[in-house]
Each structure stands twice: as C-alpha cells, then as structure tokens.
Design a protein around this motif. Structure first.
Motif, PDB file in Angstrom:
ATOM      1  N   ALA A 119       1.102  -1.091  -0.048  1.00  0.00           N
ATOM      2  CA  ALA A 119       0.212  -0.388  -0.550  1.00  0.00           C
ATOM      3  C   ALA A 119       1.269   0.879  -0.289  1.00  0.00           C
ATOM      4  CB  ALA A 119      -1.255  -0.279   1.108  1.00  0.00           C
ATOM      5  N   ASP A 120       0.353   1.963   0.088  1.00  0.00           N
ATOM      6  CA  ASP A 120       0.892   3.970   0.164  1.00  0.00           C
ATOM      7  C   ASP A 120       1.522   3.807   1.676  1.00  0.00           C
ATOM      8  OD1 ASP A 120       0.345   4.103  -2.224  1.00  0.00           O
ATOM      9  OD2 ASP A 120      -1.672   5.971  -0.819  1.00  0.00           O
ATOM     10  N   PRO A 121       2.528   3.869   1.591  1.00  0.00           N
ATOM     11  CA  PRO A 121       3.805   4.491   2.682  1.00  0.00           C
ATOM     12  C   PRO A 121       3.100   4.645   3.583  1.00  0.00           C
ATOM     13  CG  PRO A 121       4.833   4.636   0.770  1.00  0.00           C
ATOM     14  CD  PRO A 121       3.285   5.028   0.129  1.00  0.00           C
ATOM     15  N   ALA A 122       2.062   5.610   4.283  1.00  0.00           N
ATOM     16  CA  ALA A 122       1.735   5.809   4.985  1.00  0.00           C
ATOM     17  C   ALA A 122       0.064   6.650   5.031  1.00  0.00           C
ATOM     18  CB  ALA A 122       2.359   6.820   5.790  1.00  0.00           C
ATOM     19  N   ASP A 123      -0.889   6.477   5.554  1.00  0.00           N
ATOM     20  CA  ASP A 123      -1.553   7.127   4.761  1.00  0.00           C
ATOM     21  C   ASP A 123      -2.877   7.173   5.841  1.00  0.00           C
ATOM     22  OD1 ASP A 123      -4.480   8.142   4.018  1.00  0.00           O
ATOM     23  OD2 ASP A 123      -4.558   6.044   2.928  1.00  0.00           O
ATOM     24  N   LEU A 124      -3.874   8.640   6.773  1.00  0.00           N
ATOM     25  CA  LEU A 124      -4.994   8.824   7.469  1.00  0.00           C
ATOM     26  C   LEU A 124      -5.731   8.313   6.260  1.00  0.00           C
ATOM     27  CD1 LEU A 124      -2.874  11.737   9.747  1.00  0.00           C
ATOM     28  CD2 LEU A 124      -3.201   8.970  10.348  1.00  0.00           C
ATOM     29  N   ASN A 125      -6.959   7.599   7.519  1.00  0.00           N
ATOM     30  CA  ASN A 125      -7.822   8.047   6.951  1.00  0.00           C
ATOM     31  C   ASN A 125      -8.826   9.522   7.274  1.00  0.00           C
ATOM     32  OD1 ASN A 125      -9.383   7.552   9.229  1.00  0.00           O
ATOM     33  ND2 ASN A 125     -11.100   5.725   8.918  1.00  0.00           N
ATOM     34  N   ASP A 126     -10.184   9.453   6.413  1.00  0.00           N
ATOM     35  CA  ASP A 126     -10.287  10.408   7.121  1.00  0.00           C
ATOM     36  C   ASP A 126     -10.934  10.938   8.822  1.00  0.00           C
ATOM     37  OD1 ASP A 126     -10.559  11.266   4.290  1.00  0.00           O
ATOM     38  OD2 ASP A 126     -12.824  10.422   3.819  1.00  0.00           O
ATOM     39  N   GLN A 127     -11.212   9.612   9.162  1.00  0.00           N
ATOM     40  CA  GLN A 127     -11.232  10.429  10.781  1.00  0.00           C
ATOM     41  C   GLN A 127     -10.317  10.305  11.499  1.00  0.00           C
ATOM     42  OE1 GLN A 127     -13.346   7.666   8.658  1.00  0.00           O
ATOM     43  NE2 GLN A 127     -14.381   9.367   8.885  1.00  0.00           N
ATOM     44  N   GLY A 128      -9.272  10.586  10.822  1.00  0.00           N
ATOM     45  CA  GLY A 128      -7.372  10.199  11.208  1.00  0.00           C
ATOM     46  C   GLY A 128      -7.303   9.016  12.358  1.00  0.00           C
ATOM     47  N   TYR A 129      -7.429   8.406  11.764  1.00  0.00           N
ATOM     48  CA  TYR A 129      -6.335   7.111  12.775  1.00  0.00           C
ATOM     49  C   TYR A 129      -5.724   6.782  11.054  1.00  0.00           C
ATOM     50  CZ  TYR A 129      -9.974   3.603  10.870  1.00  0.00           C
ATOM     51  OH  TYR A 129     -11.209   3.026  10.156  1.00  0.00           O
ATOM     52  N   VAL A 130      -4.970   6.100  11.841  1.00  0.00           N
ATOM     53  CA  VAL A 130      -4.102   5.176  10.841  1.00  0.00           C
ATOM     54  C   VAL A 130      -4.447   3.709   9.388  1.00  0.00           C
ATOM     55  CG1 VAL A 130      -1.531   4.467  10.110  1.00  0.00           C
ATOM     56  CG2 VAL A 130      -1.625   5.909  11.613  1.00  0.00           C
ATOM     57  N   VAL A 131      -4.676   3.957   8.687  1.00  0.00           N
ATOM     58  CA  VAL A 131      -5.070   2.899   7.968  1.00  0.00           C
ATOM     59  C   VAL A 131      -3.599   2.157   7.051  1.00  0.00           C
ATOM     60  CG1 VAL A 131      -7.053   3.150   7.354  1.00  0.00           C
ATOM     61  CG2 VAL A 131      -5.376   4.041   5.520  1.00  0.00           C
ATOM     62  N   SER A 132      -2.777   2.674   7.524  1.00  0.00           N
ATOM     63  CA  SER A 132      -1.253   1.674   6.255  1.00  0.00           C
ATOM     64  C   SER A 132      -0.210   2.227   6.790  1.00  0.00           C
ATOM     65  CB  SER A 132      -1.075   1.501   4.540  1.00  0.00           C
ATOM     66  OG  SER A 132      -0.852   2.950   4.089  1.00  0.00           O
ATOM     67  N   LEU A 133       0.224   1.693   7.238  1.00  0.00           N
ATOM     68  CA  LEU A 133       2.007   2.357   7.530  1.00  0.00           C
ATOM     69  C   LEU A 133       3.469   1.800   7.205  1.00  0.00           C
ATOM     70  CD1 LEU A 133       3.045   3.949  10.552  1.00  0.00           C
ATOM     71  CD2 LEU A 133       2.605   2.130  11.149  1.00  0.00           C
ATOM     72  N   GLN A 134       3.708   2.207   7.373  1.00  0.00           N
ATOM     73  CA  GLN A 134       4.965   1.690   5.810  1.00  0.00           C
ATOM     74  C   GLN A 134       4.635   1.321   5.111  1.00  0.00           C
ATOM     75  OE1 GLN A 134       8.422   0.826   9.225  1.00  0.00           O
ATOM     76  NE2 GLN A 134       7.670   2.080  10.071  1.00  0.00           N
ATOM     77  N   GLY A 135       3.697   1.227   4.196  1.00  0.00           N
ATOM     78  CA  GLY A 135       3.576  -0.086   3.221  1.00  0.00           C
ATOM     79  C   GLY A 135       2.225  -0.721   3.566  1.00  0.00           C
ATOM     80  N   SER A 136       1.662  -1.209   5.157  1.00  0.00           N
ATOM     81  CA  SER A 136       1.205  -2.006   4.769  1.00  0.00           C
ATOM     82  C   SER A 136       0.481  -1.922   5.666  1.00  0.00           C
ATOM     83  CB  SER A 136       1.791  -3.309   6.270  1.00  0.00           C
ATOM     84  OG  SER A 136       3.386  -3.331   5.850  1.00  0.00           O
ATOM     85  N   VAL A 137      -0.895  -2.448   5.677  1.00  0.00           N
ATOM     86  CA  VAL A 137      -2.317  -1.944   5.457  1.00  0.00           C
ATOM     87  C   VAL A 137      -2.857  -2.534   6.534  1.00  0.00           C
ATOM     88  CG1 VAL A 137      -4.872  -2.560   4.568  1.00  0.00           C
ATOM     89  CG2 VAL A 137      -3.106  -2.228   2.993  1.00  0.00           C
ATOM     90  N   ILE A 138      -3.238  -1.688   7.834  1.00  0.00           N
ATOM     91  CA  ILE A 138      -3.377  -2.001   8.906  1.00  0.00           C
ATOM     92  C   ILE A 138      -4.588  -1.185   9.530  1.00  0.00           C
ATOM     93  CG2 ILE A 138      -0.970  -1.839   9.757  1.00  0.00           C
ATOM     94  CD1 ILE A 138      -1.644   0.754  11.395  1.00  0.00           C
TER      95      ILE A 138
END
Length: 379
Positions: free
Chosen positions: A67-86
C-alpha cells in the motif's frame, strides 16, 4: 483487557462494557450443530493483528504490504503504515467506495494464480450489483432490514479484497456477460453479486473456487448484524450446496475476517514480528522480534478466530488442534490446484495445513439439513 479495549476514533463499536460478552450454542445454534457433525478448529488465528481489511487481504494474498507508505483516513487514524495495511479504508478500484481517501494494494493475490492456471473462480458479495449510476459511476444503494428492524446497506466495499488490486477489480460493478461465463474472465473480472452465485449454482456453472460474502445485515458483524441473521445466511448457502450435485466434491470453509475485539484467553503465537510506532504487544513499538528485511506492520498471528469445515470429507464431530491461520485457506487452494505460492513474504509460506480436518480416504460425513430460523436439525 477490559480496561484497554475500545473502538476506533469516531466509531461506535465494542468497548469495555461489551468485550466480555459471548454467544453460546443456544444462540448460534446452527454453527454449534455444524461443528458437532463436521470439523472445527480451536487453534486458528487471524494472520496479522487488525480489523476487516487486513483480514480479507490475508485471506486472498497472505499479504498486507504493497500500500501507500503512510495514510490517514478521513477520521484521522492510520490505515497503512510503512506500506502495510492496518486499517479499513475503502478500495480505490471500486465505484461504490465512500468518498475521501481510498486504498490501493500492489502485488499478487490468489486470483492471479488461479487465472494463470485457468481455474474458474469468483468473489460473490451481497449488494455488489448496482442499483443505478451517477456521473458514470455505479451506485450500490440496496439495503436490507435486520432482525431488530434496522435498515442496513447491503454492500461493504472494505470487505471486498479483490477491489484493492487493479488487476482483479471490477471498478464499475459490471455484471457477467452470461451465467455460463461466471467464474471465467469477462467484463465482471471474477467479481460478482451474491445473486450470481445462486444463479451459477442452479444452472451448473459454479466456479471451482468461490468466496461467498453475505449482505452486511447477515455477515455477523457487531453493530449492524447479529448471530440469528448470520445463521439464516449460512444455512441457506450450505443447504443449497448440500442439495446440489456439487456436494460430493465440495469443501465449505466458514471463516471470519477479524475477532471484533471479543475477549479470548488464548494468546496467539507470534510467528512474524514487527517494530513500528503502532506496535504495542511487548511494549511500546514492539510486537515480537522483527526479522531482518521483513515488511513492517505485519505482526502475527493475531487473535484466535472460528474456523469450520463442512464437507463429505470433513472429519465428523472433530476438533482440530493444528496451528492454522487465515492464509491456511489460501494455501489449501494453492495446493489443491497446484498454483504455487504468492511469494514476496506472503504468509502462505508459513501457513499450517487444513488437511487434518479432512479424511481424504472416506467421504463419511452426511449432509445436514438445518432450520434457518432455529439452527436445529430437521428430521
């Protein structure tokens, strides 16, 4: 456990007052009855820690990286971290995903392996068929009413793993060109509505590999579904398969995408470690011991999950203690059709076998007819 369990920010989910709850055989009667007549596991786990999207990705790829290296969703919590989906962002390659940030995943999944060997397959999900279109995009507006009278949208995009991969997606939710083409590659690209599963079953075109996902109100998820609505779905699908000519060669595997935070006293074994700011199992920033070169944010196994096998070849009234996980289902498919492995650190290399739940020398388990309302055997 009770003190520290909570829902995601902005969500109404399981909290300290809920996590010690449970359903026994008086409520989830069908599952209890199936378990007594077929095979279940008491030692199967989520492949990694996390909610639904990592679970379904692990089911079909044994992999949450890409996945993308890092991503916050619209609610502000992390959905991907260093390329892994969480987390649970909706898939990018799906018209019916909610607006805002969407998630794409690169790499291979089991659909790629099945296509390469010309094995028919499909993902069938309630609500996938569009109710209309807007601005050239499909609209999935169908709703159903659950047991307590609450209307619930049928389709959940973040439960559809193949829509995260461009090569196996059906962006506009196009229908198969015919029932005879279900399972083969056409404009639907192996992504279908639940109604297409029933049509393929009735007309003799069921794919070799079928993933069957309920409408939301029947998927057993806390908050909008319940064990009684879920039971009706399971009994309906299983009964139709048992009555078909496919039954003699079929293995039905009932699995779940995550534990939803319910209490369980069994600690999962950690086969793959991670050390990121989101890890906290063995202290801040630590979940097991991260291996050199391993993709981060993929600590596992995660919490224990139910797993049942219903088949003429299932061991009868059998509890399997073998160590398995969600990617064991992937490995079962890979081995049965000689597909090879996903590669790229997929958990399919680590996955335990499901074979202990079967007796391949004797098809001794008989069909079991249940009442969809009560879950009890019909005589």
């Amino acid at each position: 456990f009770v003190e520290y369990t909570s829902a995601y920010p902005g969500e109404k989910g399981c909290g300290p007052n809920d996590v010690m709850g449970y359903f026994d055989g008086n409520t989830v009667t069908a599952l209890w009855t199936y378990a007594q007549h077929f095979a279940m596991s008491d030692n199967s786990y989520g492949t990694t820690f996390g909610p639904s999207t990592p679970g379904v990705l692990n089911l079909v790829a044994g992999q949450t990286h890409g996945a993308d290296p890092a991503d916050l969703n619209d609610q502000g919590y992390v959905v991907s971290l260093q390329g892994s989906v969480i987390g649970d962002d909706d898939p990018q390659f799906d018209d019916c995903s909610a607006g805002g940030k969407l998630l794409a995943v690169s790499g291979r999944n089991v659909g790629d392996l099945l296509n390469a060997k010309n094995v028919t397959w499909g993902w069938f999900q309630g609500g996938f068929r569009p109710t209309g279109s807007k601005d050239g995009k499909a609209v999935c507006g169908a709703k159903s009413t659950n047991l307590v009278g609450k209307p619930v949208a049928d389709y959940s995009p973040h439960h559809e793993p193949f829509e995260y991969y461009q090569q196996t997606s059906n962006l506009h939710h196009l229908a198969p060109t015919s029932v005879a083409m279900i399972g083969q590659t056409d404009q639907a690209n192996h992504q279908y509505d639940l109604a297409d599963f029933y049509a393929a079953l009735a007309q003799g075109h069921l794919p070799s590999v079928s993933y069957v996902k309920a409408k939301k109100y029947q998927d057993g998820h806390a908050g909008y579904s319940n064990p009684i609505d879920e039971q009706a779905f399971l009994v309906d699908v299983i009964s139709k398969l048992e009555k078909s000519h496919y039954w003699r060669d079929t293995a039905i595997i009932i699995s779940y995408d995550d534990s939803d935070g319910w209490y369980d006293h069994v600690m999962p074994p950690i086969l793959n470690g991670s050390a990121t700011p989101q890890d906290a199992l063995n202290g801040p920033g630590k979940c097991g011991t991260a291996g050199a070169g391993a993709y981060p944010a993929r600590c596992g196994y995660g919490p224990r999950l139910p797993l049942l096998v219903i088949s003429p070849y299932a061991r009868v009234n059998f509890v399997d203690h073998s160590l398995t996980d969600q990617s064991s289902i992937l490995r079962f498919i890979e081995d049965n059709w000689n597909l090879g492995r996903i590669g790229d650190q997929s958990y399919d290399e680590l996955a335990g076998s499901l074979d202990n739940m079967f007796d391949w020398h004797r098809a001794g388990a008989k069909p079991l007819w249940l009442d969809p309302k009560t879950g009890l055997a019909m005589h």
